[in-house]
Design an enzyme around this catalytic site. Structure first.
Site, PDB file in Angstrom:
ATOM      1  N   GLY A   1      -3.776   6.239 -16.132  1.00  0.00           N
ATOM      2  CA  GLY A   1      -4.256   6.734 -17.428  1.00  0.00           C
ATOM      3  C   GLY A   1      -3.205   7.572 -18.128  1.00  0.00           C
ATOM      4  O   GLY A   1      -2.468   8.319 -17.482  1.00  0.00           O
TER       5      GLY A   1
ATOM      6  N   GLY B   1      -2.557   6.921  -7.543  1.00  0.00           N
ATOM      7  CA  GLY B   1      -2.318   5.482  -7.343  1.00  0.00           C
ATOM      8  C   GLY B   1      -0.830   5.168  -7.470  1.00  0.00           C
ATOM      9  O   GLY B   1      -0.249   4.479  -6.618  1.00  0.00           O
TER      10      GLY B   1
ATOM     11  N   THR C   1      -1.612  13.747 -14.209  1.00  0.00           N
ATOM     12  CA  THR C   1      -3.021  13.381 -14.361  1.00  0.00           C
ATOM     13  C   THR C   1      -3.788  14.521 -15.010  1.00  0.00           C
ATOM     14  O   THR C   1      -3.539  15.687 -14.696  1.00  0.00           O
ATOM     15  CB  THR C   1      -3.721  13.014 -13.031  1.00  0.00           C
TER      16      THR C   1
ATOM     17  N   ASP D   1      -6.712  14.962 -14.308  1.00  0.00           N
ATOM     18  CA  ASP D   1      -7.714  15.342 -13.299  1.00  0.00           C
ATOM     19  C   ASP D   1      -7.247  16.485 -12.388  1.00  0.00           C
ATOM     20  O   ASP D   1      -8.063  17.098 -11.705  1.00  0.00           O
ATOM     21  CB  ASP D   1      -8.050  14.138 -12.409  1.00  0.00           C
TER      22      ASP D   1
ATOM     23  N   ARG E   1     -31.475  23.946 -28.131  1.00  0.00           N
ATOM     24  CA  ARG E   1     -31.427  22.739 -27.287  1.00  0.00           C
ATOM     25  C   ARG E   1     -30.674  22.980 -25.982  1.00  0.00           C
ATOM     26  O   ARG E   1     -29.863  23.907 -25.882  1.00  0.00           O
ATOM     27  CB  ARG E   1     -30.669  21.624 -28.014  1.00  0.00           C
TER      28      ARG E   1
ATOM     29  N   MET F   1     -14.338  14.059 -17.936  1.00  0.00           N
ATOM     30  CA  MET F   1     -13.662  13.229 -16.928  1.00  0.00           C
ATOM     31  C   MET F   1     -13.207  14.086 -15.742  1.00  0.00           C
ATOM     32  O   MET F   1     -13.438  15.289 -15.711  1.00  0.00           O
ATOM     33  CB  MET F   1     -12.474  12.527 -17.558  1.00  0.00           C
ATOM     34  N   GLY F   2     -12.509  13.469 -14.818  1.00  0.00           N
ATOM     35  CA  GLY F   2     -11.990  14.204 -13.662  1.00  0.00           C
ATOM     36  C   GLY F   2     -12.056  13.413 -12.364  1.00  0.00           C
ATOM     37  O   GLY F   2     -11.637  13.894 -11.318  1.00  0.00           O
TER      38      GLY F   2
ATOM     39  N   HIS G   1     -12.363   9.760 -23.112  1.00  0.00           N
ATOM     40  CA  HIS G   1     -10.919   9.615 -23.347  1.00  0.00           C
ATOM     41  C   HIS G   1     -10.372  10.583 -24.389  1.00  0.00           C
ATOM     42  O   HIS G   1      -9.143  10.696 -24.523  1.00  0.00           O
ATOM     43  CB  HIS G   1     -10.591   8.174 -23.760  1.00  0.00           C
ATOM     44  N   LEU G   2     -11.255  11.289 -25.118  1.00  0.00           N
ATOM     45  CA  LEU G   2     -10.746  12.304 -26.052  1.00  0.00           C
ATOM     46  C   LEU G   2      -9.907  13.331 -25.293  1.00  0.00           C
ATOM     47  O   LEU G   2      -8.982  13.930 -25.845  1.00  0.00           O
ATOM     48  CB  LEU G   2     -11.907  13.018 -26.745  1.00  0.00           C
TER      49      LEU G   2
HETATM   50  O1  F6P Z   1      -7.463   9.662 -14.006  1.00  0.00           O
HETATM   51  C1  F6P Z   1      -7.587   9.960 -15.346  1.00  0.00           C
HETATM   52  C2  F6P Z   1      -8.892   9.446 -15.889  1.00  0.00           C
HETATM   53  O2  F6P Z   1      -8.953   9.819 -17.250  1.00  0.00           O
HETATM   54  C3  F6P Z   1     -10.129   9.898 -15.116  1.00  0.00           C
HETATM   55  O3  F6P Z   1     -10.517  11.199 -15.441  1.00  0.00           O
HETATM   56  C4  F6P Z   1     -11.115   8.822 -15.522  1.00  0.00           C
HETATM   57  O4  F6P Z   1     -12.115   8.642 -14.549  1.00  0.00           O
HETATM   58  C5  F6P Z   1     -10.251   7.602 -15.608  1.00  0.00           C
HETATM   59  O5  F6P Z   1      -8.934   8.025 -15.828  1.00  0.00           O
HETATM   60  C6  F6P Z   1     -10.678   6.645 -16.701  1.00  0.00           C
HETATM   61  O6  F6P Z   1      -9.776   5.591 -16.777  1.00  0.00           O
HETATM   62  P1  F6P Z   1      -9.852   4.398 -17.822  1.00  0.00           P
HETATM   63  O7  F6P Z   1      -8.691   4.581 -18.731  1.00  0.00           O
HETATM   64  O8  F6P Z   1      -9.753   3.176 -16.995  1.00  0.00           O
HETATM   65  O9  F6P Z   1     -11.149   4.494 -18.567  1.00  0.00           O
END
Ligand code: F6P
Length: 378
Positions: A15, A126, A147, A149, A184, A191-192, A292-293
């Site tokens: 990513g 990876g 990353t 994450d 509310r 993500m993470g 993805h933001l």
């Molecule tokens: O590893 C970075 C990350 O943004 C994670 O937080 C998320 O689970 C994953 O990649 C999402 O990847 P993709 O681009 O395949 O949606």
């Protein structure tokens, strides 16, 4: 004595993360200033594996001009992919099914053909595992950890994480307006993957009331009790920050799907948590998925500097004859650690870390039993 380097290549895999272009910028200049040629491989290693797919043959010459003015840009100027693992490359068969093929030898052949003396591989867990494999197969290689994450071992931080936390915090700050005005519950999913770093840090920085992370299997009973108790105290709104990999006690991680050659896509836990909290408390609940933001936008100055330091350190490592290592932040310095050590396991949030203790001291709920000294909550 290792052979002198004349030509290196850079690849960005997995990513995208804010700070990738800073690494490319510094690595290119550091290499050029040593008289080395620098190539960028398009889309991970695909530029080498699928040259015919690219009008330029899959390789970009990284010149001073090409890397000028990119430090503050999100994304990566050489492209990336999360489905380009050469050891298990997804290939579509004529019947529509997919098989995974080991293309390591082909890749090494292409690297030799292109007279590439060494590779700087920028990526997450990876990519570091692929880097270790290529190093064992004989390639001269240095890894750079990236990353949002922050789940890579052996480095205090990865670039991209600070920018993701910063933006998530800003988004949650904004959500307080609707939460307080409408009374509310708002559940924010971030993500993470299997680590709760983004949720923990962004949740704390923006003052949410509950944080659900993969490291602490959660029950919604204490979260609902906190929301009701807050309401009795006059606070008719609550904000919950949930990591995409958070797992209910006795349940499973929430998976949206999986494409060939990719890791499974996590997501959906925020909506489940919101629906359940609405049912349990009778209060209206909404979900916001930041997704993805968190990977876009301009990197923070911390991520820019870390990217620059990592990029230059990777070139220094090669120049000093290191091989099979990853550059790593070990404040106040940048170290080189064996790649293999960085790929042993994921760095998750330790249950006794200071941040978690701080959050608990403030009464933030983690969907588990509250510690005895914290009877009220936030
Ligand atoms: O590893 C970075 C990350 O943004 C994670 O937080 C998320 O689970 C994953 O990649 C999402 O990847 P993709 O681009 O395949 O949606």
């Amino acid at each position: 004595m290792t052979a002198p380097i004349k030509r290196i290549a850079l690849s960005t895999g997995g990513g995208d993360a804010p700070g990738l272009n800073a690494v490319i910028h510094a690595a290119t200049l550091a290499a050029r200033n040593r008289g080395w040629e620098v190539l960028g491989i398009r889309d991970g290693l695909n530029g080498l594996l699928l040259p015919d797919d690219y009008p330029d043959g899959g390789l970009i010459e990284l010149t001073r001009d090409r890397v000028r003015g990119i430090i503050h840009h999100g994304g990566t100027i050489i492209g990336t992919t999360n489905r380009g693992n050469p050891t298990a490359y997804p290939v579509r068969q004529s019947d529509g099914s997919w098989v995974e093929v080991d293309r390591t030898d082909e890749l090494l052949g292409r690297i030799e053909e292109q007279r590439i003396d060494a590779l700087i591989m920028i990526g997450g867990d990876g990519s570091m595992a692929i880097g270790q494999h290529l190093y064992e197969a004989g390639l001269r290689l240095v890894g750079v950890p990236k990353t949002i994450d922050n789940d890579l071992e052996k480095t205090t931080s990865t670039f991209g994480f600070d920018s993701a936390v910063d933006f998530a915090s800003e988004c949650i700050d904004r959500l307080f307006a609707t939460a307080t005005s409408h009374g509310r519950i708002i559940v924010v999913e971030v993500m993470g993957r299997y680590a709760g770093w983004i949720a923990l840090n962004a949740g704390m920085a923006s003052g949410v009331h509950a944080i659900l992370i993969p490291e602490i299997p959660f029950s919604l009973d204490p979260v609902a009790a906190l929301i009701v108790e807050r309401e009795q105290r006059g606070a008719k709104f609550s904000i919950v920050c949930v990591a995409e990999g958070a797992i209910p006690v006795g349940g499973e991680v929430s998976i949206v799907g999986k494409s060939p050659g990719q890791a499974e896509r996590l997501g959906g836990i925020g909506a489940k948590v919101a629906a359940e909290l609405e049912r349990m408390t009778g209060r209206e609940a909404r979900t916001v998925v930041l997704g993805h933001l968190l990977r876009g936008g301009s990197p923070t100055s911390f991520d820019r500097l870390l990217g620059l330091r990592f990029g230059a350190a990777a070139v220094r490592a090669l120049d000093e004859g290191h091989n099979g290592v990853m550059v790593a932040l070990n404040p106040p310095t940048v170290d080189y650690v064996p790649l293999v050590e960085a790929t042993h396991r994921q760095k998750t949030v330790p249950l006794d870390c200071d941040s978690l203790l701080t959050a608990r001291d403030m009464g933030i709920n983690f969907g588990d039993e509250m510690p005895s000294h914290s009877t009220i909550g936030r």
